[in-house]
Design a protein around this motif. Structure first.
Motif, short mmCIF file in Angstrom:
data_model
loop_
_atom_site.label_atom_id
_atom_site.label_comp_id
_atom_site.label_asym_id
_atom_site.label_seq_id
_atom_site.Cartn_x
_atom_site.Cartn_y
_atom_site.Cartn_z
N UNK A 11 -1.82 -0.07 2.02
CA UNK A 11 -1.24 -1.15 1.61
C UNK A 11 -1.29 -1.56 2.13
N UNK A 12 -0.12 -3.10 1.93
CA UNK A 12 -0.98 -4.61 2.47
C UNK A 12 -1.53 -4.52 3.44
N UNK A 13 -0.30 -4.01 4.70
CA UNK A 13 -0.60 -3.97 6.50
C UNK A 13 -2.32 -3.67 6.58
N UNK A 14 -2.83 -2.76 5.47
CA UNK A 14 -3.98 -1.75 5.86
C UNK A 14 -5.08 -2.92 5.28
N UNK A 15 -4.97 -2.83 3.68
CA UNK A 15 -6.19 -3.58 3.10
C UNK A 15 -6.41 -4.77 4.05
N UNK A 16 -4.98 -5.60 4.59
CA UNK A 16 -5.59 -6.86 5.30
C UNK A 16 -6.67 -6.90 6.13
N UNK A 17 -5.79 -5.61 7.18
CA UNK A 17 -6.37 -5.74 8.62
C UNK A 17 -7.64 -4.96 8.28
N UNK A 18 -8.23 -4.74 7.51
CA UNK A 18 -9.70 -4.07 7.59
C UNK A 18 -10.31 -5.78 6.46
N UNK A 29 -13.02 1.67 7.10
CA UNK A 29 -13.09 2.21 5.97
C UNK A 29 -11.65 2.43 6.20
N UNK A 30 -10.96 1.95 4.71
CA UNK A 30 -9.08 2.47 4.30
C UNK A 30 -9.09 4.27 3.82
N UNK A 31 -8.41 4.30 4.56
CA UNK A 31 -7.75 6.16 4.16
C UNK A 31 -6.27 5.16 4.37
N UNK A 32 -6.15 6.68 2.40
CA UNK A 32 -5.04 6.11 2.04
C UNK A 32 -4.13 7.61 1.45
N UNK A 33 -3.52 7.55 2.13
CA UNK A 33 -2.64 9.12 2.38
C UNK A 33 -2.45 9.21 0.74
N UNK A 34 -1.80 8.51 -0.04
CA UNK A 34 -1.39 8.90 -1.45
C UNK A 34 -3.13 9.09 -2.44
N UNK A 35 -2.92 9.48 -3.95
CA UNK A 35 -4.03 9.50 -4.63
C UNK A 35 -3.89 7.83 -5.25
N UNK A 114 -8.75 -4.62 -4.86
CA UNK A 114 -9.73 -4.84 -4.78
C UNK A 114 -10.42 -5.36 -4.58
N UNK A 115 -9.54 -6.68 -3.34
CA UNK A 115 -10.44 -8.03 -2.40
C UNK A 115 -11.10 -7.24 -1.76
N UNK A 116 -10.49 -5.33 -0.81
CA UNK A 116 -10.93 -4.65 -0.03
C UNK A 116 -12.91 -4.39 -0.46
N UNK A 117 -12.66 -3.59 -1.39
CA UNK A 117 -13.64 -3.46 -2.13
C UNK A 117 -15.00 -4.23 -2.56
N UNK A 118 -14.31 -5.24 -2.83
CA UNK A 118 -15.71 -6.34 -3.27
C UNK A 118 -15.64 -7.06 -1.75
N UNK A 119 -15.41 -6.71 -0.84
CA UNK A 119 -16.57 -6.97 0.57
C UNK A 119 -16.73 -5.93 1.34
N UNK A 120 -16.55 -4.61 -0.06
CA UNK A 120 -17.87 -3.60 1.01
C UNK A 120 -17.22 -2.62 1.61
N UNK A 121 -15.82 -2.77 1.81
CA UNK A 121 -14.68 -1.80 1.66
C UNK A 121 -14.57 -0.52 1.30
N UNK A 122 -15.02 0.88 1.44
CA UNK A 122 -14.22 2.14 1.20
C UNK A 122 -13.15 1.86 1.41
N UNK A 123 -12.18 2.70 0.43
CA UNK A 123 -11.09 3.44 0.26
C UNK A 123 -11.22 4.67 0.12
N UNK A 124 -10.73 5.30 0.99
CA UNK A 124 -10.19 6.78 0.30
C UNK A 124 -9.24 7.31 0.30
N UNK A 125 -8.83 7.41 -0.69
CA UNK A 125 -7.80 8.19 -1.00
C UNK A 125 -7.18 9.76 -0.85
N UNK A 126 -6.01 9.67 -0.35
CA UNK A 126 -5.67 11.39 -0.22
C UNK A 126 -5.76 11.90 0.57
N UNK A 127 -6.09 11.14 1.56
CA UNK A 127 -6.72 11.38 3.19
C UNK A 127 -5.18 11.00 4.01
#
Length: 400
Positions: A11-18, A29-35, A114-127
């Motif tokens: 969410x907002x806190x996680x992407x901003x922190x990354x 690396x961001x790990x998001x519980x939802x798909x 989108x901003x996180x991924x543009x900086x090369x930060x992966x997002x893993x879904x379903x985690x």
């Protein structure tokens, strides 16, 4: 060698922190519980106050880009049960710029990812995190699908029901129900002028049976939220979309404080209900390898309008605190020392506002009679919320 970071929550806190950790020289690396499809559709809308806009800039982000799908709401009009305006106030302005903005939660989530991924930060879904563990050589995360991840730092940005917080301190406070439900919605298109408040002003009304807020979007549609009181928290599946909409219409029918019933009828998108919850002060924010940010560390009452903004501030301070600090635990101690006094003060401020939404007829009459006087007295001393909105943090240097 670059330090690694596992960020729990997209969410907002996680992407901003990354993004802040990238500035601080970490490889997150961001790990998001939802798909992804579910993660992009949660909630209705929220506000990002001027201190949140400033925090975005400190993260090296453009508020104009991240919040492009939002619209300015720099002022608020508060109405009593009769519809009479009890108080008008600023929600914070910038020397140049629109000030506080309102945006769909899903649009802000997507823009931040989108901003996180543009900086090369992966997002893993379903985690979905089940447990976090800390050791002298790093932190470990265990997920419901059996995966395990190790990193030098683990950031718990997993919200009010944080499993990271529970792993840090099994005795941490649990969320508690505040006696209010939440709903939100959007009219299907532009509404007639009598139903649309002036652009830029968030209207809020203490209705006879429930609290209601509404604002006009640039396309002429109206975005709204409602806080019906309920002695018991709502259980999943208690309402269908149709019965929930009908319940809300019945709740506001004939209420002179707002055009709520008409706006809800005109809405093809109604979300909710969900429970309004709060949480007492969190005793343990971190150890030497694990740290909490956002709602995982400090829940903000909806009335504060500061949930997103405080999460963004957390990220900036975390980045500054960790940059160049060895060991990592020293940086986490500096982060808590800098953030805890402010967030606890902001949370207490929001909590006081939340209590006024649940009033009996006598209490409501006293509130509506006294509130104009109270606000006039407060405003003689300047903006009573300036200490919230005028908070600024230095920009994060480019990452190493």
């Amino acid at each position: 060698m670059t330090n690694t970071a596992a960020v729990i929550g997209g969410g907002i806190a996680g992407t901003a922190a990354a993004i802040a950790l990238r500035h601080a020289g970490f490889d997150p690396v961001i790990h998001e519980r939802h798909e992804r499809s579910v993660a992009d559709e949660r909630g209705a809308f929220l506000t990002v106050a001027v201190n949140g806009l400033a925090a975005l800039r400190s993260l090296g982000l453009s508020p104009e880009k991240v919040l492009a799908k939002g619209f300015p709401t720099p002022a608020m009009a508060l109405r009593g049960a009769s519809g009479r305006v009890l108080a008008e106030m600023s929600l914070g302005r910038e020397a140049s710029g629109p000030g506080t903005l309102t945006i769909r939660r899903s649009d802000l989530y997507a823009a931040m990812r989108d901003e996180a991924e543009a900086r090369g930060i992966p997002v893993v879904y379903g985690a979905a995190l089940t447990r976090a563990v800390s050791g002298p050589d790093g932190a470990g995360a265990e997920f419901a699908d059996g995966r395990r991840v190790r990193a030098d730092l683990l950031v718990g940005a997993d919200g009010l029901r944080s499993r990271t917080r529970r792993s840090l301190d099994p005795g941490a406070p649990a969320p508690h129900y505040l006696g209010l439900l939440n709903a939100g919605g959007f009219t299907a298109g532009p509404v007639e002028p009598r139903l649309a408040p002036p652009p830029g002003v968030m209207q809020m009304a203490f209705g006879r049976r429930a609290f209601f807020g509404w604002a006009t979007a640039p396309d002429g549609s109206v975005w709204w939220f409602a806080n019906p009181p309920s002695k018991r928290p709502v259980e999943p599946g208690a309402f269908t979309a149709e019965t929930w909409k009908a319940h809300l219409i019945e709740l506001f029918e004939g209420d002179p404080s707002s055009p709520a019933a008409e706006l809800i009828r005109l809405s093809d998108e109604v979300v909710g209900p969900w429970n309004t919850e709060d949480m007492g002060p969190v005793r343990v924010w971190h150890d030497d390898r694990i740290v909490l940010v956002g709602d995982a560390a400090h829940a903000m009452a909806p009335t504060s309008g500061q949930g997103a903004s405080q999460a963004l501030e957390d990220a900036v301070v975390l980045g500054h605190s960790l940059r160049g600090r060895v060991p990592i635990g020293a940086g986490l101690t500096a982060y808590e020392k800098a953030r805890r006094p402010r967030v606890e003060k902001v949370a207490a401020h929001g909590r006081r506002g939340n209590s006024s939404k649940v009033q009996g007829p006598v209490g409501a009459a006293i509130r509506d009679a006294m509130m104009p006087l109270v606000f006039r007295l407060l405003q003689r001393k300047g903006d009573p919320q300036a200490w919230i909105f005028e908070h600024r943090l230095p920009p994060l240097p480019a990452g190493t």
